[in-house]
Design a protein around this motif. Structure first.
Motif, PDB file in Angstrom:
ATOM      1  N   ASP A   1      66.187  24.189  43.090  1.00  0.00           N
ATOM      2  CA  ASP A   1      64.953  24.849  42.666  1.00  0.00           C
ATOM      3  C   ASP A   1      63.861  24.759  43.721  1.00  0.00           C
ATOM      4  O   ASP A   1      62.924  25.561  43.727  1.00  0.00           O
ATOM      5  N   ILE A   2      63.978  23.762  44.593  1.00  0.00           N
ATOM      6  CA  ILE A   2      62.909  23.549  45.579  1.00  0.00           C
ATOM      7  C   ILE A   2      63.411  23.676  47.017  1.00  0.00           C
ATOM      8  O   ILE A   2      62.687  23.386  47.959  1.00  0.00           O
ATOM      9  N   ALA A   3      64.683  24.099  47.181  1.00  0.00           N
ATOM     10  CA  ALA A   3      65.230  24.193  48.537  1.00  0.00           C
ATOM     11  C   ALA A   3      66.353  25.215  48.602  1.00  0.00           C
ATOM     12  O   ALA A   3      67.060  25.449  47.622  1.00  0.00           O
ATOM     13  N   ASP A   4      66.501  25.827  49.772  1.00  0.00           N
ATOM     14  CA  ASP A   4      67.693  26.625  50.078  1.00  0.00           C
ATOM     15  C   ASP A   4      68.706  25.688  50.729  1.00  0.00           C
ATOM     16  O   ASP A   4      68.386  24.993  51.704  1.00  0.00           O
ATOM     17  N   ILE A   5      69.931  25.673  50.202  1.00  0.00           N
ATOM     18  CA  ILE A   5      70.920  24.685  50.617  1.00  0.00           C
ATOM     19  C   ILE A   5      72.196  25.379  51.089  1.00  0.00           C
ATOM     20  O   ILE A   5      72.715  26.287  50.425  1.00  0.00           O
ATOM     21  N   GLY A   6      72.697  24.977  52.233  1.00  0.00           N
ATOM     22  CA  GLY A   6      73.943  25.515  52.766  1.00  0.00           C
ATOM     23  C   GLY A   6      74.556  24.515  53.732  1.00  0.00           C
ATOM     24  O   GLY A   6      74.065  23.396  53.885  1.00  0.00           O
ATOM     25  N   ASP A   7      75.644  24.897  54.396  1.00  0.00           N
ATOM     26  CA  ASP A   7      76.250  24.010  55.379  1.00  0.00           C
ATOM     27  C   ASP A   7      76.589  24.793  56.640  1.00  0.00           C
ATOM     28  O   ASP A   7      76.306  25.988  56.754  1.00  0.00           O
ATOM     29  N   GLY A   8      77.201  24.098  57.593  1.00  0.00           N
ATOM     30  CA  GLY A   8      77.474  24.689  58.891  1.00  0.00           C
ATOM     31  C   GLY A   8      78.813  25.413  58.971  1.00  0.00           C
ATOM     32  O   GLY A   8      79.472  25.676  57.955  1.00  0.00           O
ATOM     33  N   LEU A   9      79.231  25.687  60.182  1.00  0.00           N
ATOM     34  CA  LEU A   9      80.417  26.486  60.464  1.00  0.00           C
ATOM     35  C   LEU A   9      81.693  25.798  59.992  1.00  0.00           C
ATOM     36  O   LEU A   9      81.949  24.650  60.339  1.00  0.00           O
ATOM     37  N   HIS A  10      82.504  26.503  59.205  1.00  0.00           N
ATOM     38  CA  HIS A  10      83.823  26.031  58.796  1.00  0.00           C
ATOM     39  C   HIS A  10      84.849  26.597  59.785  1.00  0.00           C
ATOM     40  O   HIS A  10      85.591  27.527  59.488  1.00  0.00           O
ATOM     41  N   GLY A  11      84.881  26.020  60.936  1.00  0.00           N
ATOM     42  CA  GLY A  11      85.771  26.519  61.970  1.00  0.00           C
ATOM     43  C   GLY A  11      85.381  25.906  63.302  1.00  0.00           C
ATOM     44  O   GLY A  11      84.551  24.986  63.363  1.00  0.00           O
ATOM     45  N   THR A  12      85.961  26.409  64.373  1.00  0.00           N
ATOM     46  CA  THR A  12      85.681  25.886  65.714  1.00  0.00           C
ATOM     47  C   THR A  12      85.028  26.974  66.550  1.00  0.00           C
ATOM     48  O   THR A  12      85.599  28.049  66.726  1.00  0.00           O
ATOM     49  N   PRO A  13      83.846  26.715  67.059  1.00  0.00           N
ATOM     50  CA  PRO A  13      83.186  27.721  67.907  1.00  0.00           C
ATOM     51  C   PRO A  13      83.794  27.714  69.309  1.00  0.00           C
ATOM     52  O   PRO A  13      84.651  26.897  69.640  1.00  0.00           O
TER      53      PRO A  13
ATOM     54  N   LYS B   1      80.596  21.992  59.861  1.00  0.00           N
ATOM     55  CA  LYS B   1      80.804  21.978  58.416  1.00  0.00           C
ATOM     56  C   LYS B   1      80.447  20.640  57.766  1.00  0.00           C
ATOM     57  O   LYS B   1      80.282  20.578  56.550  1.00  0.00           O
ATOM     58  N   SER B   2      80.317  19.584  58.550  1.00  0.00           N
ATOM     59  CA  SER B   2      79.991  18.284  57.960  1.00  0.00           C
ATOM     60  C   SER B   2      78.491  18.032  57.877  1.00  0.00           C
ATOM     61  O   SER B   2      78.052  16.924  57.585  1.00  0.00           O
ATOM     62  N   VAL B   3      77.686  19.089  58.124  1.00  0.00           N
ATOM     63  CA  VAL B   3      76.230  18.978  57.982  1.00  0.00           C
ATOM     64  C   VAL B   3      75.728  20.029  56.991  1.00  0.00           C
ATOM     65  O   VAL B   3      76.009  21.217  57.137  1.00  0.00           O
ATOM     66  N   ALA B   4      75.009  19.569  55.990  1.00  0.00           N
ATOM     67  CA  ALA B   4      74.318  20.481  55.076  1.00  0.00           C
ATOM     68  C   ALA B   4      72.861  20.601  55.503  1.00  0.00           C
ATOM     69  O   ALA B   4      72.265  19.633  55.968  1.00  0.00           O
ATOM     70  N   HIS B   5      72.307  21.792  55.340  1.00  0.00           N
ATOM     71  CA  HIS B   5      70.875  21.977  55.610  1.00  0.00           C
ATOM     72  C   HIS B   5      70.146  22.164  54.277  1.00  0.00           C
ATOM     73  O   HIS B   5      70.600  22.900  53.392  1.00  0.00           O
ATOM     74  N   ILE B   6      69.043  21.470  54.140  1.00  0.00           N
ATOM     75  CA  ILE B   6      68.203  21.546  52.939  1.00  0.00           C
ATOM     76  C   ILE B   6      66.839  22.053  53.396  1.00  0.00           C
ATOM     77  O   ILE B   6      66.022  21.295  53.916  1.00  0.00           O
ATOM     78  N   LYS B   7      66.624  23.359  53.251  1.00  0.00           N
ATOM     79  CA  LYS B   7      65.368  23.976  53.706  1.00  0.00           C
ATOM     80  C   LYS B   7      64.403  24.008  52.535  1.00  0.00           C
ATOM     81  O   LYS B   7      64.508  24.828  51.623  1.00  0.00           O
ATOM     82  N   LEU B   8      63.461  23.078  52.581  1.00  0.00           N
ATOM     83  CA  LEU B   8      62.556  22.864  51.446  1.00  0.00           C
ATOM     84  C   LEU B   8      61.539  23.982  51.314  1.00  0.00           C
ATOM     85  O   LEU B   8      61.011  24.496  52.309  1.00  0.00           O
ATOM     86  N   LYS B   9      61.240  24.316  50.046  1.00  0.00           N
ATOM     87  CA  LYS B   9      60.188  25.292  49.740  1.00  0.00           C
ATOM     88  C   LYS B   9      58.882  24.598  49.385  1.00  0.00           C
ATOM     89  O   LYS B   9      57.884  25.257  49.085  1.00  0.00           O
ATOM     90  N   VAL B  10      58.914  23.260  49.377  1.00  0.00           N
ATOM     91  CA  VAL B  10      57.729  22.460  49.051  1.00  0.00           C
ATOM     92  C   VAL B  10      57.308  21.697  50.301  1.00  0.00           C
ATOM     93  O   VAL B  10      58.121  21.439  51.187  1.00  0.00           O
TER      94      VAL B  10
END
Length: 391
Positions: A29-41, A111-120
């Motif tokens: 409710d207070i953040a956009d949440i996702g993770d990184g690349l599921h693969g090898t760059p 892929k082992s890092v999630a980002h939590i982009k806060l809206k607050v």
């Protein structure tokens, strides 16, 4: 000023003047949440973007080194490019629960890092809330995977966040940031002191085929002379000082020692103590500790060392000499009599030994003081994380 809270939906400890119930919402409710690349760059040494994973998140910061892979800018996802100063990063695969603030670094998330982009705006409050033991336990209780554990985005999004007014959130965030800053200052000073001692041990003792050190205190000259450790130390068998019971208690007075990192195993009621300034030496591992108080031991594998000729050798200098002499560990066997005693070492006259001993002991005392302060501050932080947030 802190006071004990009385409200059910408030933490056990609060700052004075704040009494309102905390409100609950889920993290999504207070953040956009996702993770990184599921693969090898596509990695490239010429890249300007670091490809990071959970093990790059250390003590609130993104840490990269020469081993960290690089990619070109075009490899970044839209989500990578939208990271901002209000973003918290969380390790979610293998290493679980490490946190760091994003501070504009040129990175691409794995892929082992999630980002939590806060809206607050209160990112420091949320960051420390996520470090609290009940949130960390919640994460650990909801892991998936058998060999490599994974913290799912669904679990993160459904994390309940209890929060007070924005004003109190800012106050709490600032409190923990100041506490972290104090802890980091002690860590920095501790590292500097340890590095200084390490450097001085090299410079204040003869190296290779030399018979004098690179650095000496004013007024001392002449070659150092060879002696064996058998010339330096008397050794005492530990048998008379071994405890008969391992039922230890902090209410008892007599410390029971080991030569390894633990040092103090506990405290006993028994009183058959060794009462001289001495060195305890593990006959198997070659670990050693300087001791200047009465003690008992648990293991027969220890040797207790004292100075053989007090007019020729200083104990603390000899302790540093023993600890920093390269002696090969010969498997799981006793070493002192067969290997350590015959070892030849260089030592100056007693007055120079005592001057070196005083300098090194002062460094050790400073190191120990910072260690104690760090332990105290970390205990305070642990208690505050438990008592100043709502579970």
């Amino acid at each position: 000023m802190l006071k004990m809270a009385k409200l059910k939906k408030s933490p056990e400890v609060r700052f004075d003047g704040y009494t309102e119930d905390w409100q609950v919402e889920v993290l999504e409710d207070i953040a956009d949440i996702g993770d990184g690349l599921h693969g090898t760059p596509n990695y490239t040494e010429s890249g300007s973007i670091y490809f990071i994973n959970g093990n790059n998140l250390i003590n609130g910061k993104i840490h990269v080194n020469n081993e960290t892979k690089k990619v070109v800018l075009e490899e970044q996802s839209i989500a990578d490019k939208e990271l901002n100063q209000n973003t918290i990063l969380l390790s979610i695969n293998g290493t679980i629960g490490n946190l760091a603030f994003y501070q504009g670094e040129s990175v691409m998330l794995g892929k082992s890092v999630a980002h939590i982009k806060l809206k607050v705006p209160s990112k420091f409050f949320i960051y420390h809330y996520l470090k609290s033991p009940f949130i960390q336990n919640y994460f650990l209780a909801n892991l998936t995977g058998s060999t490599i554990k994974n913290l799912g985005l669904k679990t993160i999004r459904e994390t309940e966040i209890w929060s007070p007014s924005e004003e109190e959130q800012i106050l709490l965030g600032t409190f923990f940031e100041n506490l972290d800053s104090l802890i980091q200052n002690h860590k920095t000073q501790l590292t500097k002191l340890k590095n200084l001692k390490k450097a001085m041990l090299v410079k204040m003792f003869p190296q290779e085929d030399a018979t004098v050190p690179e650095i000496r205190f004013k007024g001392f000259d002449g070659d150092w002379e060879f002696s064996s450790f058998e010339d330096v130390f008397n050794y005492h068998r530990p048998d008379p000082y071994i405890v008969t019971s391992t039922e230890y208690s902090n209410d008892y007075k007599t410390p029971v020692l080991t030569a390894n990192k633990a040092f103090v195993l506990g405290y006993t009621l028994e009183k058959n103590t060794f009462n001289q300034e001495s060195i305890i030496f593990d006959d198997f591992t070659l670990d050693s500790k300087y001791v200047d108080f009465p003690f008992m031991v648990k293991s027969s594998a220890l040797k207790i060392l004292t100075i053989k000729e007090v007019k020729k050798f200083d104990l603390y200098f000899s302790f540093e000499l023993l600890r920093n002499t390269k002696i090969e560990v010969m498997g799981h066997a006793r070493h002192y009599i067969a290997v350590v005693q015959p070892t030849k070492v260089l030592a100056p006259k007693l007055d120079e030994q005592m001057r070196i001993s005083k300098y090194l002991k002062n460094l050790d005392d400073l190191i120990e003081n910072h260690n104690k302060q760090l332990k105290k501050l970390n205990n305070i932080k642990k208690a505050c994380l438990s008592k100043m947030f709502v579970a």
